[in-house]
Design a protein around this motif. Structure first.
Motif, short mmCIF file in Angstrom:
data_model
loop_
_atom_site.label_atom_id
_atom_site.label_comp_id
_atom_site.label_asym_id
_atom_site.label_seq_id
_atom_site.Cartn_x
_atom_site.Cartn_y
_atom_site.Cartn_z
N ASP A 224 0.83 -1.20 0.00
CA ASP A 224 0.00 0.00 0.00
C ASP A 224 0.87 1.25 0.00
OD1 ASP A 224 0.78 0.64 2.70
OD2 ASP A 224 -0.75 -0.74 3.44
N THR A 225 0.24 2.37 -0.19
CA THR A 225 0.96 3.64 -0.37
C THR A 225 1.84 3.98 0.82
OG1 THR A 225 -0.87 4.46 -1.73
CG2 THR A 225 0.66 6.09 -0.86
N GLU A 226 1.37 3.71 2.03
CA GLU A 226 2.14 4.04 3.22
C GLU A 226 3.43 3.24 3.30
OE1 GLU A 226 -0.30 3.60 6.63
OE2 GLU A 226 -1.57 5.33 6.18
N ALA B 91 5.90 4.55 0.74
CA ALA B 91 6.47 5.81 1.20
C ALA B 91 7.56 5.57 2.25
CB ALA B 91 5.38 6.72 1.77
N GLU B 92 7.32 4.64 3.18
CA GLU B 92 8.31 4.34 4.22
C GLU B 92 9.58 3.73 3.60
OE1 GLU B 92 8.58 4.99 7.27
OE2 GLU B 92 6.59 5.41 8.06
N THR C 297 11.49 6.51 1.86
CA THR C 297 12.13 7.40 2.84
C THR C 297 13.39 6.77 3.42
OG1 THR C 297 10.03 8.46 3.43
CG2 THR C 297 11.81 8.61 5.04
N GLU D 258 5.18 2.01 15.40
CA GLU D 258 5.81 2.50 14.18
C GLU D 258 7.27 2.05 14.10
OE1 GLU D 258 5.33 6.69 14.10
OE2 GLU D 258 3.15 6.62 13.82
#
Length: 223
Positions: free
Chosen positions: A30-32, A35-36, A39, A110
């Motif tokens: 998924d997008t999250e 992104a992680e 990063t 997280e």
């Protein structure tokens, strides 16, 4: 002895290799998650220094690699012993996620995810470092008209992990900063060592999981 320090860009890392190690297979995260990953990769590319060290010898006495690996090496004329690592810097990077401070905002959760992500990326990094080592090795043996087998590591295919204690002294200190614990765990943990058979009559098998009975191998999970 051939030793070499690499950069992140030298590895030509494909992000799909990371997703495979995370268990996504042909699915897209998924997008999250994407992104992680992006990063974290942007962060490490600035300071990552993977390293490799290898040498070629005709001596393979004293090792008990088991039946599976012995069969693959039986036609070898020489042997390449290698150590590759994502580096001490990457070990320190991973450790920052190992003991997250507890809070009420979900920060601990997280950091657990980031620890898992850093672990997956580290596995991909050291595999790519070992791939690059094989490219350098192949350029050297091309001059002899030699081929190479797959790379084999203690702890897999019936080769006991304690045999690391025989392998490491052969490097006479040129271990890329990698050391062994008493239980033969490599530190930094994102490191790999082992042997490759060399010669005119050996062959590289595109896929070797059928040779090995280790069901929990992370490579097997990529199928």
């Amino acid at each position: 002895m051939t030793t070499k320090e690499l950069t992140y860009n030298d590895l030509d890392l494909n992000v799909k290799e990371i997703y495979d190690l995370m268990g996504y297979g042909d699915s897209r995260p998924d997008t999250e998650v994407v992104a992680e990953v992006d990063t974290m990769l942007a962060d490490i590319r600035r300071w990552l220094r993977p390293r490799m060290s290898f040498f070629v010898t005709r001596d393979f006495e004293g090792f008990d690699v088991g039946r599976i690996i012995s069969r693959q090496l039986e036609r070898a004329e020489a042997y390449c012993f290698f150590i590759c690592t994502a580096g001490e810097e990457y070990q320190e990077f991973m450790e920052q996620f190992m003991k997250p401070e507890e809070d009420t905002s979900g920060g601990a959760c997280e950091d657990m995810f980031r620890a898992y992500l850093a672990h997956s990326i580290g596995s991909a990094l050291v595999e790519r470092c070992a791939d690059k080592m094989e490219e350098v090795l192949q350029a050297q043996i091309d001059k002899l008209g030699w081929h190479r087998t797959n790379r084999f590591s203690p702890g897999y295919c019936g080769w006991h992990v304690m045999e690391q204690q025989k392998l490491f002294p052969l490097f006479k200190g040129e271990t890329c900063g990698v050391s062994l614990t008493e239980s033969s765990l490599m530190m930094p943990i994102k490191s790999v060592s082992g042997v490759i058979g060399l010669g005119k009559n050996v062959r590289y098998l595109p896929y070797t999981c059928g040779l090995c009975n280790y069901e929990n191998c992370y490579k097997r999970k990529k199928r």
